[in-house]
Design a protein around this motif. Structure first.
Motif, PDB file in Angstrom:
ATOM      1  N   PRO A  13       0.804  -1.222   0.000  1.00  0.00           N
ATOM      2  CA  PRO A  13       0.000   0.000   0.000  1.00  0.00           C
ATOM      3  C   PRO A  13       0.844   1.282   0.000  1.00  0.00           C
ATOM      4  O   PRO A  13       0.361   2.330  -0.399  1.00  0.00           O
ATOM      5  N   HIS A  14       2.096   1.179   0.411  1.00  0.00           N
ATOM      6  CA  HIS A  14       2.973   2.350   0.463  1.00  0.00           C
ATOM      7  C   HIS A  14       3.938   2.413  -0.712  1.00  0.00           C
ATOM      8  O   HIS A  14       4.884   3.205  -0.693  1.00  0.00           O
ATOM      9  N   GLY A  15       3.698   1.574  -1.727  1.00  0.00           N
ATOM     10  CA  GLY A  15       4.472   1.662  -2.960  1.00  0.00           C
ATOM     11  C   GLY A  15       5.755   0.848  -3.020  1.00  0.00           C
ATOM     12  O   GLY A  15       6.477   0.908  -4.003  1.00  0.00           O
ATOM     13  N   LYS A  16       6.040   0.076  -1.996  1.00  0.00           N
ATOM     14  CA  LYS A  16       7.236  -0.776  -2.012  1.00  0.00           C
ATOM     15  C   LYS A  16       6.929  -2.041  -2.830  1.00  0.00           C
ATOM     16  O   LYS A  16       5.859  -2.626  -2.719  1.00  0.00           O
ATOM     17  N   ASN A  17       7.884  -2.470  -3.632  1.00  0.00           N
ATOM     18  CA  ASN A  17       7.686  -3.630  -4.495  1.00  0.00           C
ATOM     19  C   ASN A  17       7.717  -4.933  -3.694  1.00  0.00           C
ATOM     20  O   ASN A  17       8.582  -5.119  -2.843  1.00  0.00           O
ATOM     21  N   GLU A  74     -11.389   1.982   1.864  1.00  0.00           N
ATOM     22  CA  GLU A  74     -10.119   2.493   2.390  1.00  0.00           C
ATOM     23  C   GLU A  74      -9.158   2.794   1.243  1.00  0.00           C
ATOM     24  O   GLU A  74      -9.246   2.219   0.167  1.00  0.00           O
ATOM     25  N   THR A  75      -8.222   3.673   1.525  1.00  0.00           N
ATOM     26  CA  THR A  75      -7.196   4.028   0.552  1.00  0.00           C
ATOM     27  C   THR A  75      -5.938   3.220   0.847  1.00  0.00           C
ATOM     28  O   THR A  75      -5.811   2.598   1.911  1.00  0.00           O
ATOM     29  N   ASN A  76      -5.003   3.248  -0.083  1.00  0.00           N
ATOM     30  CA  ASN A  76      -3.725   2.594   0.166  1.00  0.00           C
ATOM     31  C   ASN A  76      -3.062   3.153   1.423  1.00  0.00           C
ATOM     32  O   ASN A  76      -2.369   2.439   2.139  1.00  0.00           O
ATOM     33  N   GLU A  77      -3.315   4.421   1.714  1.00  0.00           N
ATOM     34  CA  GLU A  77      -2.703   5.062   2.868  1.00  0.00           C
ATOM     35  C   GLU A  77      -3.306   4.587   4.195  1.00  0.00           C
ATOM     36  O   GLU A  77      -2.647   4.633   5.229  1.00  0.00           O
ATOM     37  N   THR A  78      -4.570   4.137   4.181  1.00  0.00           N
ATOM     38  CA  THR A  78      -5.241   3.780   5.438  1.00  0.00           C
ATOM     39  C   THR A  78      -5.519   2.291   5.610  1.00  0.00           C
ATOM     40  O   THR A  78      -5.845   1.855   6.721  1.00  0.00           O
ATOM     41  N   VAL A  82      -6.389   0.236   9.259  1.00  0.00           N
ATOM     42  CA  VAL A  82      -7.763  -0.216   9.493  1.00  0.00           C
ATOM     43  C   VAL A  82      -7.804  -1.729   9.699  1.00  0.00           C
ATOM     44  O   VAL A  82      -8.483  -2.220  10.613  1.00  0.00           O
ATOM     45  N   CYS A  83      -7.066  -2.479   8.895  1.00  0.00           N
ATOM     46  CA  CYS A  83      -7.046  -3.934   9.041  1.00  0.00           C
ATOM     47  C   CYS A  83      -6.424  -4.357  10.372  1.00  0.00           C
ATOM     48  O   CYS A  83      -6.880  -5.307  11.004  1.00  0.00           O
ATOM     49  N   LYS A  84      -5.400  -3.643  10.812  1.00  0.00           N
ATOM     50  CA  LYS A  84      -4.751  -3.965  12.087  1.00  0.00           C
ATOM     51  C   LYS A  84      -5.663  -3.619  13.260  1.00  0.00           C
ATOM     52  O   LYS A  84      -5.867  -4.439  14.159  1.00  0.00           O
ATOM     53  N   THR A  90      -1.725  -8.689  10.810  1.00  0.00           N
ATOM     54  CA  THR A  90      -0.290  -8.403  10.724  1.00  0.00           C
ATOM     55  C   THR A  90       0.329  -9.008   9.465  1.00  0.00           C
ATOM     56  O   THR A  90       1.478  -8.727   9.155  1.00  0.00           O
ATOM     57  N   PHE A  91      -0.431  -9.852   8.751  1.00  0.00           N
ATOM     58  CA  PHE A  91       0.106 -10.413   7.506  1.00  0.00           C
ATOM     59  C   PHE A  91       0.159  -9.316   6.442  1.00  0.00           C
ATOM     60  O   PHE A  91      -0.529  -8.305   6.539  1.00  0.00           O
ATOM     61  N   PRO A  92       1.019  -9.485   5.431  1.00  0.00           N
ATOM     62  CA  PRO A  92       1.207  -8.431   4.432  1.00  0.00           C
ATOM     63  C   PRO A  92      -0.039  -8.178   3.580  1.00  0.00           C
ATOM     64  O   PRO A  92      -0.739  -9.110   3.194  1.00  0.00           O
ATOM     65  N   LEU A  93      -0.260  -6.904   3.306  1.00  0.00           N
ATOM     66  CA  LEU A  93      -1.306  -6.472   2.381  1.00  0.00           C
ATOM     67  C   LEU A  93      -0.634  -5.804   1.191  1.00  0.00           C
ATOM     68  O   LEU A  93       0.462  -5.263   1.306  1.00  0.00           O
ATOM     69  N   THR A  94      -1.332  -5.822   0.066  1.00  0.00           N
ATOM     70  CA  THR A  94      -0.832  -5.170  -1.141  1.00  0.00           C
ATOM     71  C   THR A  94      -1.604  -3.875  -1.377  1.00  0.00           C
ATOM     72  O   THR A  94      -2.568  -3.580  -0.666  1.00  0.00           O
ATOM     73  N   GLU A  95      -1.195  -3.167  -2.404  1.00  0.00           N
ATOM     74  CA  GLU A  95      -1.980  -2.019  -2.842  1.00  0.00           C
ATOM     75  C   GLU A  95      -3.333  -2.526  -3.325  1.00  0.00           C
ATOM     76  O   GLU A  95      -3.481  -3.706  -3.640  1.00  0.00           O
ATOM     77  N   LYS A  96      -4.325  -1.629  -3.370  1.00  0.00           N
ATOM     78  CA  LYS A  96      -5.625  -2.016  -3.913  1.00  0.00           C
ATOM     79  C   LYS A  96      -5.454  -2.381  -5.381  1.00  0.00           C
ATOM     80  O   LYS A  96      -4.666  -1.763  -6.103  1.00  0.00           O
TER      81      LYS A  96
END
Length: 161
Positions: A13-17, A74-78, A82-84, A90-96
């Motif tokens: 969600p924060h743009g990291k590959n 929700e946005t990539n920023e939030t 929100v999920c936490k 705590t598992f990884p999420l991706t961008e929308k």
């Protein structure tokens, strides 16, 4: 070894590959998620699988998607916060991303081409799940209503391979 799977990538969600080549040797559970879906309580079950099996090689990846009744506002920023807060994720999420249509993300194009569903390859709702083995081979697709705990037997079998 399924090199095609390991060539895929997506961003956080924060743009990291996130390079799927980093997932070699792991069992991967890919889920399209939505925080406002009636199935959102599955986040807790997915987190339980993550906590129980991550040290044995399971990676749970949540792919937020807003294609089904606008249930991911929700946005990539939030999204991660929100999920936490709401679900303990705590598992990884991706961008929308999109899982159907002309803008389908390559991860879902690939998975759907290998594991069609009951209604063809189209994903019908949030929380459709794809399990991928340690070699990068799509193993099984699960309907949105299949609870995370019901996948445990398949996950354990793949972890033992």
């Amino acid at each position: 070894m399924n090199e095609r799977f390991y060539q895929l990538e997506i961003k956080t969600p924060h743009g990291k590959n996130i390079s799927f080549s980093d997932l070699r040797g792991k069992v991967v559970l890919i889920v399209n998620t939505a925080t406002q879906c009636g199935l959102a309580p599955q986040f807790e079950g997915l987190e339980a699988l993550h906590q129980q099996y991550r040290d044995q090689g399971l990676i749970v990846l949540g792919f937020p998607c807003n294609q089904f009744a606008g249930q991911e506002p929700e946005t990539n920023e939030t999204i991660e916060q929100v999920c936490k807060i709401n679900h303990g994720v705590t598992f990884p999420l991706t961008e929308k991303c999109d899982v159907n249509g002309k803008n389908t993300h390559p991860v879902f194009k690939y998975l759907k081409s290998k594991l069609g569903g009951f209604f063809g390859s189209r994903i019908k709702w949030n929380f459709t799940k794809f399990l991928v083995d340690r070699e990068g081979n799509p193993y099984k697709r699960y309907a949105p209503t299949k609870t995370p705990v019901s996948l445990e037997q398949d996950i354990v079998a793949l972890l033992k391979r």
